[in-house]
Design a protein around this motif. Structure first.
Motif, PDB file in Angstrom:
ATOM      1  N   UNK A  65      -3.871  17.357  33.175  1.00 46.49           N
ATOM      2  CA  UNK A  65      -3.463  15.991  32.862  1.00 46.49           C
ATOM      3  C   UNK A  65      -2.507  16.091  31.669  1.00 46.49           C
ATOM      4  N   UNK A  66      -1.234  15.938  31.950  1.00 45.70           N
ATOM      5  CA  UNK A  66      -0.229  16.056  30.890  1.00 45.70           C
ATOM      6  C   UNK A  66       0.012  14.683  30.285  1.00 45.70           C
ATOM      7  N   UNK A  67      -0.124  14.606  28.982  1.00 44.95           N
ATOM      8  CA  UNK A  67       0.144  13.358  28.279  1.00 44.95           C
ATOM      9  C   UNK A  67       1.211  13.645  27.227  1.00 44.95           C
ATOM     10  N   UNK A  68       2.486  13.586  27.647  1.00 50.34           N
ATOM     11  CA  UNK A  68       3.592  14.016  26.777  1.00 50.34           C
ATOM     12  C   UNK A  68       3.742  13.201  25.497  1.00 50.34           C
ATOM     13  N   UNK A  69       3.170  12.012  25.428  1.00 51.04           N
ATOM     14  CA  UNK A  69       3.271  11.207  24.209  1.00 51.04           C
ATOM     15  C   UNK A  69       2.164  11.492  23.213  1.00 51.04           C
ATOM     16  N   UNK A  70       1.254  12.397  23.561  1.00 51.41           N
ATOM     17  CA  UNK A  70       0.151  12.786  22.671  1.00 51.41           C
ATOM     18  C   UNK A  70       0.469  14.149  22.060  1.00 51.41           C
ATOM     19  N   UNK A  71      -0.205  14.489  20.981  1.00 48.65           N
ATOM     20  CA  UNK A  71      -0.035  15.828  20.432  1.00 48.65           C
ATOM     21  C   UNK A  71      -0.893  16.807  21.253  1.00 48.65           C
ATOM     22  N   UNK A  72      -0.508  18.069  21.302  1.00 47.38           N
ATOM     23  CA  UNK A  72      -1.310  19.067  22.025  1.00 47.38           C
ATOM     24  C   UNK A  72      -2.671  19.247  21.351  1.00 47.38           C
ATOM     25  N   UNK A  73      -3.725  19.285  22.147  1.00 45.76           N
ATOM     26  CA  UNK A  73      -5.084  19.409  21.604  1.00 45.76           C
ATOM     27  C   UNK A  73      -5.669  20.796  21.792  1.00 45.76           C
ATOM     28  N   UNK A  74      -5.018  21.639  22.563  1.00 45.66           N
ATOM     29  CA  UNK A  74      -5.567  22.958  22.848  1.00 45.66           C
ATOM     30  C   UNK A  74      -6.313  22.964  24.169  1.00 45.66           C
ATOM     31  N   UNK A  75      -6.626  24.149  24.642  1.00 46.22           N
ATOM     32  CA  UNK A  75      -7.270  24.269  25.952  1.00 46.22           C
ATOM     33  C   UNK A  75      -8.126  25.519  25.996  1.00 46.22           C
TER      34      UNK A  75
END
Length: 115
Positions: A65-75
């Motif tokens: 689920x890509x949310x380009x307006x959010x900052x990356x949270x890690x995976x």
């Protein structure tokens, strides 16, 4: 595995992290049992510490689920939180027995079925 980690910068890297964590957590959930006696750990080699082998690795299907307006949270690591629960629920659906302590080795499942 559906995974939301905010903005995805490197989709292949995220998938690799998730897949590796799923495989490792399935192994920990089903097989990995640290053995010890009163003085020391006795699981000292691969013969006495079971892990998932390549023929038993499950297929891992990943939906990012890509949310380009959010900052990356890690995976990766968050995956470990849901895998044991999913396996436990599968065992419950199949047997009616609720297991709450990993690893879900055959002896534990058989003992739970007897209660």
């Amino acid at each position: 595995m559906a995974h939301d980690c905010g903005q995805i910068i490197n989709p292949d890297g995220v998938k690799n992290q998730i897949e590796g964590n799923v495989v490792q957590t399935v192994s920990r959930t089903l097989l990995e049992d640290l053995l010890f006696d009163r003085s020391m750990v006795t699981s000292l080699d691969w013969a006495t510490y079971q892990i998932l082998t390549f023929p038993d690795v499950p297929e891992v299907v990943i939906d990012l689920i890509d949310r380009p307006n959010e900052k990356p949270w890690g995976a990766g690591e968050p995956t470990a939180a849901v895998v044991p629960s999913a396996i436990a629920n599968g065992i419950f659906d199949a047997t009616g027995v609720r297991l709450r302590s990993v690893p879900f080795v055959p002896d534990k499942v058989l003992a739970a079925l007897k209660t």
